[in-house]
Design an enzyme around this catalytic site. Structure first.
Site, PDB file in Angstrom:
ATOM      1  N   GLY A   1     -17.103  36.307  31.588  1.00  0.00           N
ATOM      2  CA  GLY A   1     -15.891  35.732  31.425  1.00  0.00           C
ATOM      3  C   GLY A   1     -16.010  34.942  30.300  1.00  0.00           C
ATOM      4  CB  ALA A   2     -18.160  35.042  27.333  1.00  0.00           C
TER       5      ALA A   2
ATOM      6  N   GLY B   1     -11.480  30.453  27.184  1.00  0.00           N
ATOM      7  CA  GLY B   1     -11.915  29.635  28.134  1.00  0.00           C
ATOM      8  C   GLY B   1     -13.050  28.810  27.854  1.00  0.00           C
ATOM      9  CB  ILE B   2     -15.209  26.709  30.232  1.00  0.00           C
ATOM     10  CG1 ILE B   2     -15.206  27.482  31.612  1.00  0.00           C
ATOM     11  CG2 ILE B   2     -13.873  25.707  30.434  1.00  0.00           C
ATOM     12  CD1 ILE B   2     -15.613  26.639  32.859  1.00  0.00           C
ATOM     13  N   GLY B   3     -16.101  29.930  29.162  1.00  0.00           N
ATOM     14  CA  GLY B   3     -17.125  30.894  29.014  1.00  0.00           C
ATOM     15  C   GLY B   3     -17.174  30.929  27.530  1.00  0.00           C
TER      16      GLY B   3
ATOM     17  CE1 TYR C   1     -10.512  30.128  41.108  1.00  0.00           C
ATOM     18  CE2 TYR C   1     -10.526  28.495  42.323  1.00  0.00           C
ATOM     19  CZ  TYR C   1     -10.872  28.904  41.302  1.00  0.00           C
ATOM     20  OH  TYR C   1     -11.534  28.389  40.225  1.00  0.00           O
TER      21      TYR C   1
END
Length: 280
Positions: A13-14, A17-19, A169
């Protein structure tokens, strides 16, 4: 085998966002970073943005897999293993909040459970040799405080009877937190796995926490993850962290029998063992 001069991290998930922010921070201080994205196009876009932000391109490589297809997770793991005999860090960050109606993947799993948990479980298992080869491999599973609101219905882990996006989730994050505890009591194991809630960060996932309250910046979330992956930072194997502070996970994560039961279920759902094998 001679170790590479720089450590290597795979961040799922890069592409945003935070990734993305974690990848930026690590590559900027000398790490080699494998940028996972659901498609090569999104990964290449993330790479271009990082290079435009003065991150050295030679530190970056794109790997792609749609986590809604476990065959793509396996193919990505094979690609990584073929080019990297050792992997210092795996950050299991990729996550979604599922659609309003229950959706089943081509593998027969509820979408949120597969993307947020089963794909991470499978990827970690398939790259375990590379992580062990580093001598001090670390897996950081991005969890959520919402995991404490969840429970695992062993008779219906795929949520056939009752599906709600936020509940699905939360269940996926509970499973990921439980997975983090699995190796904690194995004194011979050199692989350290932890889970972390990086804070309520301003990403598309923030709406499930507090729709009206702004979250922290994605940069802040990336700082938390970059800190926890560092081998210079001592962490407790199997620990659950809220940002950088050790915290108490859901009670189910502290039940070894439940943790082992989840591992057996996960092995079957990801195809690591025969689907006809019965739980013991």
């Amino acid at each position: 085998m001679r170790h590479a001069a720089q450590p290597t991290a795979l961040i799922t998930g890069a592409s945003d966002g935070i990734g993305y922010q974690t990848a930026r921070r690590l590559a900027s201080v000398g790490w080699n970073v494998l940028l996972h994205a659901p498609t090569h196009e999104r990964g290449e876009d993330a790479l271009r943005r990082l290079v435009d932000d003065n991150v050295p391109s030679e530190r970056l490589r794109v790997v792609a897999a749609d986590f809604a297809r476990l065959s793509e997770v396996r193919a990505m793991a094979e690609t990584v293993a073929a080019s990297h005999s050792r992997l210092d860090v795996l950050v299991n960050n990729a996550a979604i909040v599922g659609p309003p109606s229950r959706t089943v993947t081509v593998d027969g799993n509820e979408l949120t459970f597969q993307v947020n948990y089963l794909a991470a479980y499978l990827l970690t298992r398939l790259l375990s040799s590379q992580l062990h080869a580093s001598g001090c491999g670390r897996v950081v599973n991005v969890s959520s405080t919402l995991h404490r609101t969840a429970n695992l219905d062993w008779a219906d882990p795929q949520r056939v009877r009752t599906y709600r996006p936020v509940a699905a989730y939360a269940q996926s994050k509970l499973a990921l937190t439980m997975f983090s505890r699995e190796l904690a009591h194995d004194q011979t194991n050199q692989l350290v796995m932890i889970s972390v809630h990086p804070g309520v960060v301003e990403t598309p996932l923030r709406r499930i926490y507090s729709p009206s309250t702004p979250g922290a910046s994605v940069s802040d979330g990336g700082t938390v993850l970059a800190h926890l992956v560092s081998p210079q930072i001592d962490v407790t194997a199997g620990g659950y962290y809220e940002q950088l502070t050790p915290a108490k996970p859901a009670a189910l994560a502290d039940k070894p029998t439940a943790v082992r039961r989840l591992a057996r279920l996960s092995d079957r759902l990801t195809g690591l063992v025969s689907p006809t094998e019965k739980a013991s």
